[in-house]
Design a protein around this motif. Structure first.
Motif, PDB file in Angstrom:
ATOM      1  N   LEU A 294      34.310  48.837  57.563  1.00 18.70           N
ATOM      2  CA  LEU A 294      34.622  48.432  56.194  1.00 18.70           C
ATOM      3  C   LEU A 294      33.533  48.863  55.209  1.00 18.70           C
ATOM      4  N   PHE A 295      32.535  49.558  55.734  1.00 19.27           N
ATOM      5  CA  PHE A 295      31.517  50.139  54.835  1.00 19.27           C
ATOM      6  C   PHE A 295      31.720  51.650  54.683  1.00 19.27           C
ATOM      7  N   ARG A 296      32.916  52.154  55.009  1.00 19.09           N
ATOM      8  CA  ARG A 296      33.196  53.590  54.852  1.00 19.09           C
ATOM      9  C   ARG A 296      32.973  54.032  53.413  1.00 19.09           C
ATOM     10  N   GLU A 297      32.409  55.222  53.267  1.00 20.72           N
ATOM     11  CA  GLU A 297      32.139  55.769  51.924  1.00 20.72           C
ATOM     12  C   GLU A 297      33.436  56.022  51.152  1.00 20.72           C
ATOM     13  N   GLU A 298      34.531  56.313  51.882  1.00 22.46           N
ATOM     14  CA  GLU A 298      35.781  56.717  51.209  1.00 22.46           C
ATOM     15  C   GLU A 298      36.485  55.552  50.502  1.00 22.46           C
ATOM     16  N   ILE A 299      36.095  54.320  50.786  1.00 25.65           N
ATOM     17  CA  ILE A 299      36.801  53.168  50.185  1.00 25.65           C
ATOM     18  C   ILE A 299      36.668  53.232  48.662  1.00 25.65           C
ATOM     19  N   ASP A 300      37.814  53.155  47.973  1.00 25.17           N
ATOM     20  CA  ASP A 300      37.767  53.314  46.513  1.00 25.17           C
ATOM     21  C   ASP A 300      38.497  52.201  45.766  1.00 25.17           C
ATOM     22  N   ILE A 301      38.804  51.093  46.468  1.00 24.05           N
ATOM     23  CA  ILE A 301      39.467  49.984  45.765  1.00 24.05           C
ATOM     24  C   ILE A 301      38.402  49.014  45.247  1.00 24.05           C
ATOM     25  N   TYR A 302      38.836  48.013  44.517  1.00 22.08           N
ATOM     26  CA  TYR A 302      37.906  47.008  43.979  1.00 22.08           C
ATOM     27  C   TYR A 302      37.807  45.838  44.951  1.00 22.08           C
ATOM     28  N   ASP A 303      36.632  45.210  45.020  1.00 19.32           N
ATOM     29  CA  ASP A 303      36.548  43.980  45.816  1.00 19.32           C
ATOM     30  C   ASP A 303      36.308  42.760  44.926  1.00 19.32           C
ATOM     31  N   LYS A 304      36.149  42.999  43.623  1.00 16.69           N
ATOM     32  CA  LYS A 304      35.994  41.911  42.636  1.00 16.69           C
ATOM     33  C   LYS A 304      36.927  42.236  41.478  1.00 16.69           C
ATOM     34  N   MET A 305      37.860  41.362  41.191  1.00 20.40           N
ATOM     35  CA  MET A 305      38.889  41.676  40.190  1.00 20.40           C
ATOM     36  C   MET A 305      39.122  40.493  39.250  1.00 20.40           C
ATOM     37  N   SER A 306      39.249  40.814  37.982  1.00 19.32           N
ATOM     38  CA  SER A 306      39.474  39.752  37.007  1.00 19.32           C
ATOM     39  C   SER A 306      40.336  40.291  35.866  1.00 19.32           C
ATOM     40  N   ALA A 307      41.328  39.496  35.442  1.00 17.99           N
ATOM     41  CA  ALA A 307      42.252  39.998  34.410  1.00 17.99           C
ATOM     42  C   ALA A 307      42.678  38.902  33.455  1.00 17.99           C
ATOM     43  N   GLN A 308      43.022  39.321  32.266  1.00 15.11           N
ATOM     44  CA  GLN A 308      43.712  38.430  31.328  1.00 15.11           C
ATOM     45  C   GLN A 308      45.110  38.996  31.147  1.00 15.11           C
ATOM     46  N   ILE A 309      46.087  38.126  31.294  1.00 16.87           N
ATOM     47  CA  ILE A 309      47.485  38.557  31.181  1.00 16.87           C
ATOM     48  C   ILE A 309      48.124  37.752  30.062  1.00 16.87           C
ATOM     49  N   LYS A 310      48.756  38.482  29.140  1.00 17.12           N
ATOM     50  CA  LYS A 310      49.477  37.775  28.082  1.00 17.12           C
ATOM     51  C   LYS A 310      50.964  37.885  28.380  1.00 17.12           C
ATOM     52  N   TYR A 311      51.664  36.779  28.255  1.00 19.49           N
ATOM     53  CA  TYR A 311      53.102  36.760  28.527  1.00 19.49           C
ATOM     54  C   TYR A 311      53.902  36.838  27.229  1.00 19.49           C
ATOM     55  N   ALA A 312      55.167  37.261  27.379  1.00 20.70           N
ATOM     56  CA  ALA A 312      56.037  37.403  26.206  1.00 20.70           C
ATOM     57  C   ALA A 312      56.242  36.061  25.514  1.00 20.70           C
ATOM     58  N   ASN A 313      56.115  34.951  26.250  1.00 11.55           N
ATOM     59  CA  ASN A 313      56.266  33.625  25.632  1.00 11.55           C
ATOM     60  C   ASN A 313      54.924  33.080  25.112  1.00 11.55           C
ATOM     61  N   ASN A 314      53.930  33.963  25.024  1.00  8.97           N
ATOM     62  CA  ASN A 314      52.615  33.665  24.459  1.00  8.97           C
ATOM     63  C   ASN A 314      51.688  32.879  25.384  1.00  8.97           C
ATOM     64  N   VAL A 315      52.084  32.639  26.627  1.00  8.92           N
ATOM     65  CA  VAL A 315      51.164  32.028  27.595  1.00  8.92           C
ATOM     66  C   VAL A 315      50.075  33.060  27.906  1.00  8.92           C
ATOM     67  N   THR A 316      48.814  32.596  27.970  1.00 12.44           N
ATOM     68  CA  THR A 316      47.739  33.499  28.400  1.00 12.44           C
ATOM     69  C   THR A 316      47.222  33.033  29.754  1.00 12.44           C
ATOM     70  N   VAL A 317      46.949  34.002  30.633  1.00 13.49           N
ATOM     71  CA  VAL A 317      46.516  33.692  31.999  1.00 13.49           C
ATOM     72  C   VAL A 317      45.149  34.321  32.262  1.00 13.49           C
ATOM     73  N   ASN A 318      44.235  33.528  32.800  1.00 11.37           N
ATOM     74  CA  ASN A 318      42.974  34.061  33.334  1.00 11.37           C
ATOM     75  C   ASN A 318      43.113  34.117  34.829  1.00 11.37           C
ATOM     76  N   TYR A 319      43.018  35.320  35.412  1.00 12.01           N
ATOM     77  CA  TYR A 319      43.257  35.506  36.853  1.00 12.01           C
ATOM     78  C   TYR A 319      42.044  36.174  37.482  1.00 12.01           C
ATOM     79  N   SER A 320      41.698  35.765  38.704  1.00 11.35           N
ATOM     80  CA  SER A 320      40.679  36.516  39.442  1.00 11.35           C
ATOM     81  C   SER A 320      41.013  36.559  40.923  1.00 11.35           C
ATOM     82  N   LEU A 321      40.535  37.616  41.571  1.00 11.27           N
ATOM     83  CA  LEU A 321      40.712  37.788  43.018  1.00 11.27           C
ATOM     84  C   LEU A 321      39.371  38.185  43.615  1.00 11.27           C
TER      85      LEU A 321
END
Ligand SMILES: NC(=O)c1ccc[n+]([C@@H]2O[C@H](COP(=O)([O-])OP(=O)(O)OC[C@H]3O[C@@H](n4cnc5c(N)ncnc54)[C@H](O)[C@@H]3O)[C@@H](O)[C@H]2O)c1
Length: 464
Positions: A294-321
């Motif tokens: 799991l320490f391969r150099e080729e790995i190119d994805i994220y291991d820390k992720m955080s987003a703000q999502i706005k919905y059409a009904n105006n709900v805002t979401v703070n998300y993290s993985l």
């Protein structure tokens, strides 16, 4: 076509459209079974969509073909699932020869669209594992193919079916906290489960679309379904700071690694006979190394992720993985005009009994495991009141009991009305994957990304 099979296919179409189910009688007979072909005989294909279907529903369905690019795994899969149908390394030949009613797709994420589209084109209904696909172009191709074909696509979103998640849906549907205005949603993968994604194809963006898509599609689907609205805009940050090139050393594969004794992540695959038979015994066919570093150099994805999502009904979401948490679990809080709902699962500090994280991961992955029931809690805190605790019966195995319920719904009781609308079709598949796709694009551009710009689906205030 006999009545039982016609009923089944009609029910499949209703599942995909998540419309109300008629309460008409629905029963299979033994004369004509649903003919299933499956592509992708890896862990999910052989267990959940393979052996489990044969064990639980052999009276109403039969496998007519299995396909994989790895001939060795394919032979093992046929024996493990317990069927005698023909096996194919050529997908087109399988479709032509077997003419299935239903095609099940359980291959590497980036390949789903190819099989889904071909299946729809030759006139099958298709059931695909999540994520539906990994980028917006493939998502659009799938939408177009489904519309042209007149056939139906089901996406196996099992998380919706866990009693705990369904209870949250019920509380929100009943306006328990008024109109929801914002959400905090945080998902923690432990150093067993989180790490497992970096050992194999999931670690490469061009195979799984990154965990923004591969894993978070589950979470975004829950959000879309709970909030009953479409996402409209996403802004995200993400980094790779723990696995991949960040490791202090690297080896060829865990089995032969010279750092075994001092690597916290050392994984001894030889102790797991099923993984040895499924993957290690068949490495010579395609070079798929299940206990890769799991320490391969080729790995190119994220291991820390955080987003703000706005919905059409105006709900805002703070998300993290997070992918290297000491424990596996999640937390969500819904803020509403009349109060707040807090829910969480598996947070060790909230548990009455201690959980071993390695054992927990093994049990969750063992999809035949005996379901152990207990209660989990949801906090409902109305404005100006003391809080209430809602207890929900819960099972540990099979994604919180969601796996079994999803199967029963599809194969056993598709006609039973589902007031929670838990069956998911192509639109749900697109609208969950698209949040992760938008998050990836936002990280790359440093800008917010509008969902409406990605496919021909226009986000609506009330989800369609
Ligand atoms: N809903 C869930 O909770 C859940 C859980 C696990 C996996 N999944 C999904 O199931 C799918 C399979 O995951 P897995 O863990 O079984 O992976 P896996 O690597 O064990 O299996 C994938 C299989 O697909 C085969 N394959 C790859 N490319 C192919 C091609 N072009 N043609 C034919 N076969 C091909 C591989 O040889 C392998 O046998 C993924 O899409 C994953 O996201 C869903």
């Amino acid at each position: 076509m006999d009545t039982s099979r016609r009923n089944f296919l009609a029910s499949i179409s209703m599942l995909a459209a998540y419309s109300a189910f008629p309460l008409s009688s629905f029963s299979f007979n033994n004369s004509k079974k649903l003919r299933i072909a499956l592509v992708g005989t890896g862990i999910r294909g052989t267990s959940f969509w393979g052996k489990r279907l044969v064990d639980a529903y052999s009276d109403i369905l039969e496998f007519v073909g299995l396909c994989d690019i790895n001939l060795g795994r394919l032979k093992y899969a046929r024996a493990y699932i317990g069927v005698s149908c023909p096996i194919f390394v050529d997908f087109d030949a399988m479709l032509k020869k077997t003419k299935p009613d239903l095609l099940i797709v359980t291959t590497t994420d980036v390949t789903h669209h190819r099989f889904i589209i071909k299946g729809l084109e030759i006139g099958c209904d298709v059931l695909t594992e999540k994520p539906l696909t990994t980028d917006e172009f493939k998502a659009q191709e799938i939408l177009t193919a489904e519309r042209k074909s007149g056939k139906n696509l089901i996406v196996g979103f099992n998380y919706r079916w866990s009693p705990y998640n369904t209870k949250i849906k019920a509380l929100l549907m009943n306006q328990t906290i008024g109109k929801v205005t914002s959400v905090d949603f945080h998902w923690y993968l432990n150093t067993y489960h989180g790490a497992s994604y970096f050992r194999r194809w999931h670690g490469l963006k061009d195979k799984g679309g990154s965990l923004w898509v591969h894993k978070a599609t589950h979470h975004f689907d829950l959000l879309n379904w709970w909030l009953d609205s479409d996402p409209s805009e996403v802004f995200a940050y993400g980094s790779l700071e723990h696995y991949g090139k960040n490791g202090p050393f690297r080896g060829d594969r865990c089995r032969t690694c010279e750092h075994k004794s001092n690597c916290d992540y050392h994984f001894d695959i030889t102790k797991d006979q099923r993984l040895m038979d499924l993957y290690v015994a068949n490495e010579t066919y395609d070079g798929y190394i299940r206990d890769n570093c799991l320490f391969r150099e080729e790995i190119d994805i994220y291991d820390k992720m955080s987003a703000q999502i706005k919905y059409a009904n105006n709900v805002t979401v703070n998300y993290s993985l997070t992918t290297y948490s000491p424990f596996e679990g999640w937390r969500i809080a819904f803020n509403g005009t009349e109060g707040r709902i807090e829910a969480s699962l598996d947070i060790p500090y909230n548990q009455k009994t201690r959980i071993d994280q390695a054992e927990m991961h093994a049990r969750e992955m063992e999809q035949q495991a005996i379901e152990e029931a207990n209660f989990e809690e949801i906090i409902v805190h109305k404005l100006w009141n003391d809080f209430d605790t809602v207890q929900v019966p819960f099972q540990k195995a099979g994604h919180g009991g969601g796996d079994k319920r999803l199967h029963d719904k599809i194969f056993k009781s598709p006609e039973v009305d589902d007031e929670y609308g838990r069956a998911a079709g192509s639109r749900d598949g697109v609208m969950s994957a698209i949040i992760g796709i938008a998050a990836r694009k936002s990280i790359e551009s440093g800008k917010p990304v509008k969902i409406e710009a990605l496919t021909d689906i226009t986000p609506t205030v009330n989800r369609k």
